[in-house]
Scaffold this motif. Structure first.
Motif, short mmCIF file in Angstrom:
data_model
loop_
_atom_site.label_atom_id
_atom_site.label_comp_id
_atom_site.label_asym_id
_atom_site.label_seq_id
_atom_site.Cartn_x
_atom_site.Cartn_y
_atom_site.Cartn_z
N GLN A 2 1.08 -1.41 0.02
CA GLN A 2 -0.11 0.02 -0.09
C GLN A 2 1.02 1.29 0.19
O GLN A 2 2.21 1.52 0.98
CB GLN A 2 -0.96 -0.19 1.60
CG GLN A 2 -2.44 -0.73 1.15
CD GLN A 2 -2.57 -1.07 2.12
OE1 GLN A 2 -2.81 -0.33 3.76
NE2 GLN A 2 -3.61 -1.86 2.31
N ASP A 3 0.23 2.56 -0.93
CA ASP A 3 1.23 3.30 -0.37
C ASP A 3 2.67 3.87 -0.98
O ASP A 3 3.27 3.85 -0.18
CB ASP A 3 0.80 4.19 0.52
CG ASP A 3 -0.71 4.52 0.29
OD1 ASP A 3 -0.67 5.09 -0.32
OD2 ASP A 3 -0.56 4.71 2.16
N ASN A 4 2.79 2.75 -1.96
CA ASN A 4 4.41 2.30 -2.63
C ASN A 4 5.18 2.10 -0.97
O ASN A 4 6.43 1.70 -1.58
CB ASN A 4 5.03 3.76 -3.11
CG ASN A 4 3.93 4.44 -4.25
OD1 ASN A 4 3.59 3.33 -4.70
ND2 ASN A 4 3.90 6.05 -3.81
N THR A 5 4.59 1.06 -0.19
CA THR A 5 5.07 0.09 0.62
C THR A 5 5.00 -1.18 1.07
O THR A 5 3.21 -1.71 0.66
CB THR A 5 5.04 1.22 1.98
OG1 THR A 5 5.45 2.93 2.07
CG2 THR A 5 5.54 0.87 3.52
N TYR A 6 6.29 -2.12 0.59
CA TYR A 6 5.69 -3.15 1.04
C TYR A 6 5.40 -3.83 2.57
O TYR A 6 6.85 -2.94 2.91
CB TYR A 6 6.43 -4.30 0.39
CG TYR A 6 6.92 -4.00 -0.58
CD1 TYR A 6 5.56 -4.73 -2.21
CD2 TYR A 6 7.29 -3.04 -1.81
CE1 TYR A 6 5.55 -4.80 -2.98
CE2 TYR A 6 7.31 -2.99 -3.30
CZ TYR A 6 6.81 -3.72 -3.96
OH TYR A 6 6.56 -3.46 -5.51
N GLU A 7 4.71 -4.48 2.82
CA GLU A 7 4.79 -4.88 4.20
C GLU A 7 5.33 -6.53 4.29
O GLU A 7 5.02 -7.87 3.30
CB GLU A 7 3.32 -4.51 5.42
CG GLU A 7 3.59 -4.81 6.73
CD GLU A 7 2.01 -4.80 6.98
OE1 GLU A 7 2.34 -4.91 8.85
OE2 GLU A 7 1.27 -6.39 6.81
N LEU A 8 6.62 -6.50 4.80
CA LEU A 8 6.90 -8.21 4.57
C LEU A 8 6.81 -8.63 6.33
O LEU A 8 6.56 -8.11 7.65
CB LEU A 8 8.65 -8.20 3.99
CG LEU A 8 8.74 -7.61 3.49
CD1 LEU A 8 9.05 -6.53 3.12
CD2 LEU A 8 9.26 -8.64 2.54
N ILE A 9 7.00 -9.33 6.53
CA ILE A 9 6.72 -10.60 7.83
C ILE A 9 8.42 -11.62 7.43
O ILE A 9 8.09 -12.45 6.50
CB ILE A 9 5.46 -11.47 8.57
CG1 ILE A 9 5.62 -11.89 9.96
CG2 ILE A 9 5.23 -12.05 6.92
CD1 ILE A 9 4.18 -12.14 9.98
N ASP A 10 8.89 -11.59 8.31
CA ASP A 10 9.96 -12.99 8.72
C ASP A 10 10.29 -14.18 10.05
O ASP A 10 9.02 -13.03 10.76
CB ASP A 10 11.28 -12.41 8.25
CG ASP A 10 11.69 -11.45 9.33
OD1 ASP A 10 11.30 -11.20 10.58
OD2 ASP A 10 12.90 -11.25 8.88
N GLU A 11 10.67 -14.44 10.38
CA GLU A 11 11.09 -15.23 11.45
C GLU A 11 11.18 -14.27 12.88
O GLU A 11 10.76 -14.72 13.17
CB GLU A 11 11.86 -17.01 11.42
CG GLU A 11 11.21 -17.42 10.39
CD GLU A 11 12.53 -18.60 10.50
OE1 GLU A 11 11.75 -20.20 10.84
OE2 GLU A 11 13.52 -18.20 10.56
N SER A 12 11.53 -13.17 12.33
CA SER A 12 11.56 -12.06 13.59
C SER A 12 9.85 -11.20 13.92
O SER A 12 9.94 -10.35 14.92
CB SER A 12 13.05 -11.07 13.44
OG SER A 12 13.46 -12.16 13.29
N GLY A 13 9.13 -11.42 12.42
CA GLY A 13 8.59 -10.72 12.55
C GLY A 13 7.89 -9.59 12.01
O GLY A 13 8.85 -9.48 10.55
N LEU A 14 7.79 -8.44 11.90
CA LEU A 14 6.78 -7.17 10.30
C LEU A 14 7.36 -6.41 10.24
O LEU A 14 8.56 -5.67 11.30
CB LEU A 14 6.09 -6.26 10.29
CG LEU A 14 4.90 -7.49 10.72
CD1 LEU A 14 3.15 -5.88 11.71
CD2 LEU A 14 4.29 -7.85 8.96
N PHE A 15 8.11 -6.01 9.36
CA PHE A 15 9.05 -4.76 8.66
C PHE A 15 8.34 -4.01 7.58
O PHE A 15 7.34 -4.94 6.52
CB PHE A 15 10.88 -5.04 8.51
CG PHE A 15 10.63 -6.03 8.02
CD1 PHE A 15 11.27 -5.60 6.26
CD2 PHE A 15 11.53 -7.58 7.94
CE1 PHE A 15 11.56 -6.74 5.72
CE2 PHE A 15 11.45 -7.72 6.84
CZ PHE A 15 12.08 -7.62 5.74
N SER A 16 8.61 -3.07 7.03
CA SER A 16 8.60 -2.23 6.28
C SER A 16 9.63 -2.15 5.15
O SER A 16 10.50 -2.13 5.26
CB SER A 16 8.05 -1.25 6.71
OG SER A 16 6.82 -1.12 7.29
#
Length: 323
Positions: free
Chosen positions: A37-51
């Protein structure tokens, strides 16, 4: 606080594992995109969320993609996709094509969904619902099964969890599923039953519901773009309300049969045997005359090579990795 997920929880497959380098395993981060959304990806890995901010030099990416970043969350590369739906959803293993066995039963639409899944390099399972509203559920199921001898077709009661047990092979941990189907097919009821978890809540992936863990372990991928794609490109036209006649037409002796007295016409034979109403055929022919020839061909063209066509390099690599 973010819930903790393993890569397998997020839909990780051997196909992606074989693309990793030693640096990836030792110092880089492996994450899955869960929203954009809004030119930003939200990602998730084994440590949690980041953008991750979208940059012009990045490849096309969408929900479901697997991405490699460094320890500081700087983008390195996107992993090769196992499947992609018009760059609006990626890495779906199995598509559940949902169709109701009522007056909205639409065989040509099922064909188009199958074509969409095949083009995307995803497997497909046809799920027939509302059998209690149909006088001949077995005949309609047989019509679907005749689309391809190895096509898997299941009939379920979307309100009965026990009837969903037949779907268990596609709901295992590490798998990603999605649903396609016309409005009223029973998709929402099917999802609600699939997500039942004896009253306990499931952990949430990200800040949206585009990736959802199911009780059996699979990931349900559901995006607005995927829903709009099926409406815009694969919605049923008026001619497709005559799904039974369109299906019979494929059995005519001549591929260009006009169903007006030609020898070997399967529709005429069905009328003569009282398996098809003559007035319904007349209505079909009248509506067809209002369409262009090109339009008719586009709407009723059989998709006879869904699973028999030669497997692509991507599909071959997927199976090789699974072994």
């Amino acid at each position: 606080m973010d819930s903790t997920f393993t890569l397998l929880d997020l839909g990780w497959q051997p196909y992606f594992q074989q693309q990793l380098s030693l640096d990836d395993l030792e110092s880089n981060r492996i994450a899955r995109i869960c929203s954009h959304q809004d030119n930003t990806y939200e990602l998730i890995d084994e440590s949690g969320l980041f953008s991750l901010s979208e940059e012009s030099e990045m490849p096309e990416m969408t929900v479901g993609d697997w991405v490699i970043t460094d320890a500081d969350h700087l983008f390195i590369r996107r992993l090769d996709r196992a499947s992609v739906f018009d760059n609006i959803a990626a890495n779906i293993d199995t598509v559940f094509i949902v169709c109701a066995l009522d007056e909205n039963f639409n065989l040509p639409l099922i064909k188009r969904y199958l074509g969409l899944a095949h083009e995307a390099q995803a497997d497909a399972v046809v799920i027939l619902t509302k059998a209690d509203t149909c006088e001949d559920p077995q005949e309609k199921r047989a019509q679907v099964e005749r689309l391809d001898p190895i096509l898997i077709v299941e009939t379920v009661n979307t309100l009965d969890p026990d009837s969903m047990n037949c779907l268990s092979p596609w709901l295992k941990k590490g798998k990603t599923i999605a649903l396609l189907g016309a409005q009223g097919a029973g998709k929402s009821s099917l999802i609600n039953t699939l997500m039942q978890n004896d009253g306990t809540s499931l952990p949430k992936i990200g800040t949206s519901d585009t990736l959802q863990p199911t009780p059996k372990g699979a990931i349900l991928l559901d995006t607005i773009g995927l829903r709009e794609l099926q409406v815009a490109q694969y919605g049923a036209g008026k001619i497709e309300s005559f799904a039974d006649i369109l299906s019979l037409a494929e059995d005519c002796r001549f591929s260009d049969c006009q169903h007006q007295g030609e020898p070997g016409c399967a529709i005429a034979k069905a009328v003569k045997q009282d398996r098809l109403d003559e007035q319904r055929v007349a209505n079909f022919l009248l509506l067809r005359s209002e369409e262009t020839d090109d339009g008719i061909k586009a709407k009723s063209k059989p998709q006879g090579k869904f699973y028999r066509s030669a497997q692509s390099d991507v599909r071959a690599r997927k199976h090789s990795a699974a072994e």
